[in-house]
Design a protein around this motif. Structure first.
Motif, PDB file in Angstrom:
ATOM      1  N   GLY A  39       0.794  -1.220   0.000  1.00 45.72           N
ATOM      2  CA  GLY A  39       0.000   0.000   0.000  1.00 45.72           C
ATOM      3  C   GLY A  39       0.825   1.268   0.000  1.00 45.72           C
ATOM      4  O   GLY A  39       0.307   2.337   0.252  1.00 45.72           O
ATOM      5  N   ALA A  40       2.124   1.209  -0.248  1.00 45.07           N
ATOM      6  CA  ALA A  40       2.973   2.395  -0.235  1.00 45.07           C
ATOM      7  C   ALA A  40       2.787   3.180  -1.527  1.00 45.07           C
ATOM      8  O   ALA A  40       2.749   2.612  -2.611  1.00 45.07           O
ATOM      9  CB  ALA A  40       4.435   1.992  -0.075  1.00 45.07           C
ATOM     10  N   GLU A  41       2.670   4.471  -1.362  1.00 48.36           N
ATOM     11  CA  GLU A  41       2.547   5.344  -2.524  1.00 48.36           C
ATOM     12  C   GLU A  41       3.931   5.642  -3.087  1.00 48.36           C
ATOM     13  O   GLU A  41       4.903   5.739  -2.336  1.00 48.36           O
ATOM     14  CB  GLU A  41       1.881   6.666  -2.118  1.00 48.36           C
ATOM     15  CG  GLU A  41       0.436   6.518  -1.731  1.00 48.36           C
ATOM     16  CD  GLU A  41      -0.437   6.195  -2.928  1.00 48.36           C
ATOM     17  OE1 GLU A  41      -0.187   6.740  -4.023  1.00 48.36           O
ATOM     18  OE2 GLU A  41      -1.371   5.407  -2.765  1.00 48.36           O
ATOM     19  N   LEU A  42       4.006   5.787  -4.389  1.00 46.83           N
ATOM     20  CA  LEU A  42       5.263   6.156  -5.021  1.00 46.83           C
ATOM     21  C   LEU A  42       5.491   7.649  -4.838  1.00 46.83           C
ATOM     22  O   LEU A  42       4.570   8.452  -5.012  1.00 46.83           O
ATOM     23  CB  LEU A  42       5.246   5.814  -6.503  1.00 46.83           C
ATOM     24  CG  LEU A  42       5.184   4.340  -6.850  1.00 46.83           C
ATOM     25  CD1 LEU A  42       5.088   4.157  -8.348  1.00 46.83           C
ATOM     26  CD2 LEU A  42       6.400   3.623  -6.317  1.00 46.83           C
ATOM     27  N   GLU A  43       6.705   8.013  -4.500  1.00 47.15           N
ATOM     28  CA  GLU A  43       7.067   9.412  -4.319  1.00 47.15           C
ATOM     29  C   GLU A  43       7.661   9.946  -5.617  1.00 47.15           C
ATOM     30  O   GLU A  43       8.321   9.214  -6.352  1.00 47.15           O
ATOM     31  CB  GLU A  43       8.089   9.551  -3.190  1.00 47.15           C
ATOM     32  CG  GLU A  43       7.556   9.151  -1.836  1.00 47.15           C
ATOM     33  CD  GLU A  43       6.460  10.079  -1.341  1.00 47.15           C
ATOM     34  OE1 GLU A  43       6.545  11.294  -1.595  1.00 47.15           O
ATOM     35  OE2 GLU A  43       5.514   9.572  -0.713  1.00 47.15           O
ATOM     36  N   PRO A  44       7.454  11.232  -5.905  1.00 45.29           N
ATOM     37  CA  PRO A  44       8.066  11.806  -7.108  1.00 45.29           C
ATOM     38  C   PRO A  44       9.594  11.842  -6.977  1.00 45.29           C
ATOM     39  O   PRO A  44      10.136  11.817  -5.877  1.00 45.29           O
ATOM     40  CB  PRO A  44       7.495  13.220  -7.181  1.00 45.29           C
ATOM     41  CG  PRO A  44       6.827  13.472  -5.896  1.00 45.29           C
ATOM     42  CD  PRO A  44       6.625  12.174  -5.201  1.00 45.29           C
ATOM     43  N   LEU A  45      10.254  11.905  -8.114  1.00 41.94           N
ATOM     44  CA  LEU A  45      11.707  11.972  -8.116  1.00 41.94           C
ATOM     45  C   LEU A  45      12.183  13.250  -7.442  1.00 41.94           C
ATOM     46  O   LEU A  45      11.568  14.306  -7.567  1.00 41.94           O
ATOM     47  CB  LEU A  45      12.237  11.940  -9.554  1.00 41.94           C
ATOM     48  CG  LEU A  45      12.088  10.635 -10.304  1.00 41.94           C
ATOM     49  CD1 LEU A  45      12.556  10.817 -11.746  1.00 41.94           C
ATOM     50  CD2 LEU A  45      12.880   9.539  -9.644  1.00 41.94           C
ATOM     51  N   ALA A  46      13.298  13.153  -6.748  1.00 40.27           N
ATOM     52  CA  ALA A  46      13.862  14.319  -6.082  1.00 40.27           C
ATOM     53  C   ALA A  46      14.679  15.170  -7.050  1.00 40.27           C
ATOM     54  O   ALA A  46      15.088  16.263  -6.709  1.00 40.27           O
ATOM     55  CB  ALA A  46      14.737  13.875  -4.910  1.00 40.27           C
ATOM     56  N   TRP A  47      14.948  14.671  -8.244  1.00 42.41           N
ATOM     57  CA  TRP A  47      15.735  15.392  -9.235  1.00 42.41           C
ATOM     58  C   TRP A  47      14.817  16.003 -10.275  1.00 42.41           C
ATOM     59  O   TRP A  47      13.773  15.466 -10.616  1.00 42.41           O
ATOM     60  CB  TRP A  47      16.708  14.479  -9.935  1.00 42.41           C
ATOM     61  CG  TRP A  47      17.735  13.888  -9.040  1.00 42.41           C
ATOM     62  CD1 TRP A  47      18.051  14.277  -7.772  1.00 42.41           C
ATOM     63  CD2 TRP A  47      18.578  12.791  -9.347  1.00 42.41           C
ATOM     64  NE1 TRP A  47      19.041  13.490  -7.273  1.00 42.41           N
ATOM     65  CE2 TRP A  47      19.391  12.568  -8.222  1.00 42.41           C
ATOM     66  CE3 TRP A  47      18.740  11.980 -10.440  1.00 42.41           C
ATOM     67  CZ2 TRP A  47      20.344  11.578  -8.176  1.00 42.41           C
ATOM     68  CZ3 TRP A  47      19.683  10.989 -10.399  1.00 42.41           C
ATOM     69  CH2 TRP A  47      20.478  10.795  -9.273  1.00 42.41           C
ATOM     70  N   SER A  48      15.244  17.128 -10.823  1.00 39.55           N
ATOM     71  CA  SER A  48      14.474  17.750 -11.889  1.00 39.55           C
ATOM     72  C   SER A  48      14.711  16.990 -13.199  1.00 39.55           C
ATOM     73  O   SER A  48      15.746  16.341 -13.382  1.00 39.55           O
ATOM     74  CB  SER A  48      14.883  19.213 -12.064  1.00 39.55           C
ATOM     75  OG  SER A  48      16.181  19.297 -12.604  1.00 39.55           O
ATOM     76  N   THR A  49      13.770  17.081 -14.076  1.00 38.84           N
ATOM     77  CA  THR A  49      13.882  16.403 -15.363  1.00 38.84           C
ATOM     78  C   THR A  49      15.052  16.963 -16.163  1.00 38.84           C
ATOM     79  O   THR A  49      15.726  16.231 -16.885  1.00 38.84           O
ATOM     80  CB  THR A  49      12.572  16.536 -16.157  1.00 38.84           C
ATOM     81  OG1 THR A  49      11.504  16.075 -15.344  1.00 38.84           O
ATOM     82  CG2 THR A  49      12.605  15.739 -17.432  1.00 38.84           C
ATOM     83  N   GLY A  50      15.306  18.258 -16.019  1.00 37.01           N
ATOM     84  CA  GLY A  50      16.437  18.873 -16.722  1.00 37.01           C
ATOM     85  C   GLY A  50      17.765  18.235 -16.333  1.00 37.01           C
ATOM     86  O   GLY A  50      18.620  18.000 -17.186  1.00 37.01           O
ATOM     87  N   ARG A  51      17.933  17.938 -15.047  1.00 32.11           N
ATOM     88  CA  ARG A  51      19.177  17.294 -14.596  1.00 32.11           C
ATOM     89  C   ARG A  51      19.290  15.883 -15.161  1.00 32.11           C
ATOM     90  O   ARG A  51      20.383  15.424 -15.495  1.00 32.11           O
ATOM     91  CB  ARG A  51      19.222  17.248 -13.079  1.00 32.11           C
ATOM     92  CG  ARG A  51      19.408  18.625 -12.466  1.00 32.11           C
ATOM     93  CD  ARG A  51      19.465  18.549 -10.983  1.00 32.11           C
ATOM     94  NE  ARG A  51      20.828  18.145 -10.612  1.00 32.11           N
ATOM     95  CZ  ARG A  51      21.200  17.872  -9.384  1.00 32.11           C
ATOM     96  NH1 ARG A  51      20.331  17.942  -8.405  1.00 32.11           N
ATOM     97  NH2 ARG A  51      22.432  17.520  -9.127  1.00 32.11           N
ATOM     98  N   ILE A  52      18.180  15.189 -15.269  1.00 31.89           N
ATOM     99  CA  ILE A  52      18.196  13.834 -15.828  1.00 31.89           C
ATOM    100  C   ILE A  52      18.577  13.870 -17.306  1.00 31.89           C
ATOM    101  O   ILE A  52      19.373  13.060 -17.780  1.00 31.89           O
ATOM    102  CB  ILE A  52      16.837  13.147 -15.614  1.00 31.89           C
ATOM    103  CG1 ILE A  52      16.606  12.932 -14.111  1.00 31.89           C
ATOM    104  CG2 ILE A  52      16.760  11.834 -16.369  1.00 31.89           C
ATOM    105  CD1 ILE A  52      15.230  12.463 -13.751  1.00 31.89           C
ATOM    106  N   VAL A  53      18.027  14.845 -18.038  1.00 34.91           N
ATOM    107  CA  VAL A  53      18.355  14.979 -19.456  1.00 34.91           C
ATOM    108  C   VAL A  53      19.834  15.324 -19.623  1.00 34.91           C
ATOM    109  O   VAL A  53      20.520  14.778 -20.493  1.00 34.91           O
ATOM    110  CB  VAL A  53      17.453  16.036 -20.127  1.00 34.91           C
ATOM    111  CG1 VAL A  53      17.901  16.331 -21.543  1.00 34.91           C
ATOM    112  CG2 VAL A  53      16.005  15.575 -20.129  1.00 34.91           C
ATOM    113  N   LEU A  54      20.354  16.216 -18.765  1.00 33.55           N
ATOM    114  CA  LEU A  54      21.779  16.554 -18.835  1.00 33.55           C
ATOM    115  C   LEU A  54      22.650  15.332 -18.527  1.00 33.55           C
ATOM    116  O   LEU A  54      23.722  15.168 -19.118  1.00 33.55           O
ATOM    117  CB  LEU A  54      22.098  17.697 -17.874  1.00 33.55           C
ATOM    118  CG  LEU A  54      21.598  19.074 -18.308  1.00 33.55           C
ATOM    119  CD1 LEU A  54      21.874  20.106 -17.223  1.00 33.55           C
ATOM    120  CD2 LEU A  54      22.223  19.490 -19.624  1.00 33.55           C
ATOM    121  N   GLY A  55      22.195  14.479 -17.623  1.00 32.01           N
ATOM    122  CA  GLY A  55      22.919  13.237 -17.351  1.00 32.01           C
ATOM    123  C   GLY A  55      22.959  12.333 -18.566  1.00 32.01           C
ATOM    124  O   GLY A  55      23.986  11.688 -18.841  1.00 32.01           O
TER     125      GLY A  55
END
Length: 110
Positions: A39-55
């Motif tokens: 029953g645990a809810e998923l939490e949003p990512l702590a990183w911004s999408t821009g940082r993920i794209v730069l990675g």
């Protein structure tokens, strides 16, 4: 489905089978992880999408450097590999500009 059974009956039977299967799974189907009773809810990512794209762009740059340093990775039948990395970098920057602009679906990406 038997040969004498009409196709409509087979479709209805398939829908009933899916409903029964979902009912048998019960709580396990309600959990995103597939584990029953969490029953645990998923939490949003702590990183911004821009940082993920730069990675991702950084990963393509590393792949380009490795491809250019190792001669076997950019000669012969693999001569297109560096260009694949360049395309990944360029498309990454295109995606990053879309995310940074923040219009449409990208507005929630920050």
């Amino acid at each position: 489905m038997t040969e004498s059974e009409p196709p409509e009956a087979a479709r209805e039977s398939g829908v009933a089978d899916e409903a029964r299967y979902a009912a048998e799974r019960g709580a396990a189907s309600a959990s995103p992880s597939g584990r029953a009773g969490t029953g645990a809810e998923l939490e949003p990512l702590a990183w911004s999408t821009g940082r993920i794209v730069l990675g991702g762009i950084a990963a393509w740059v590393v792949a380009l450097v490795v491809t250019l340093v190792v001669p076997d990775l950019h000669t012969g039948e693999r001569s297109w590999w560096p260009w694949c990395c360049v395309a990944g970098i360029l498309l990454g920057f295109l995606g990053y500009s879309y995310v940074r602009r923040g219009r449409g679906n990208a507005a929630d990406a920050h």
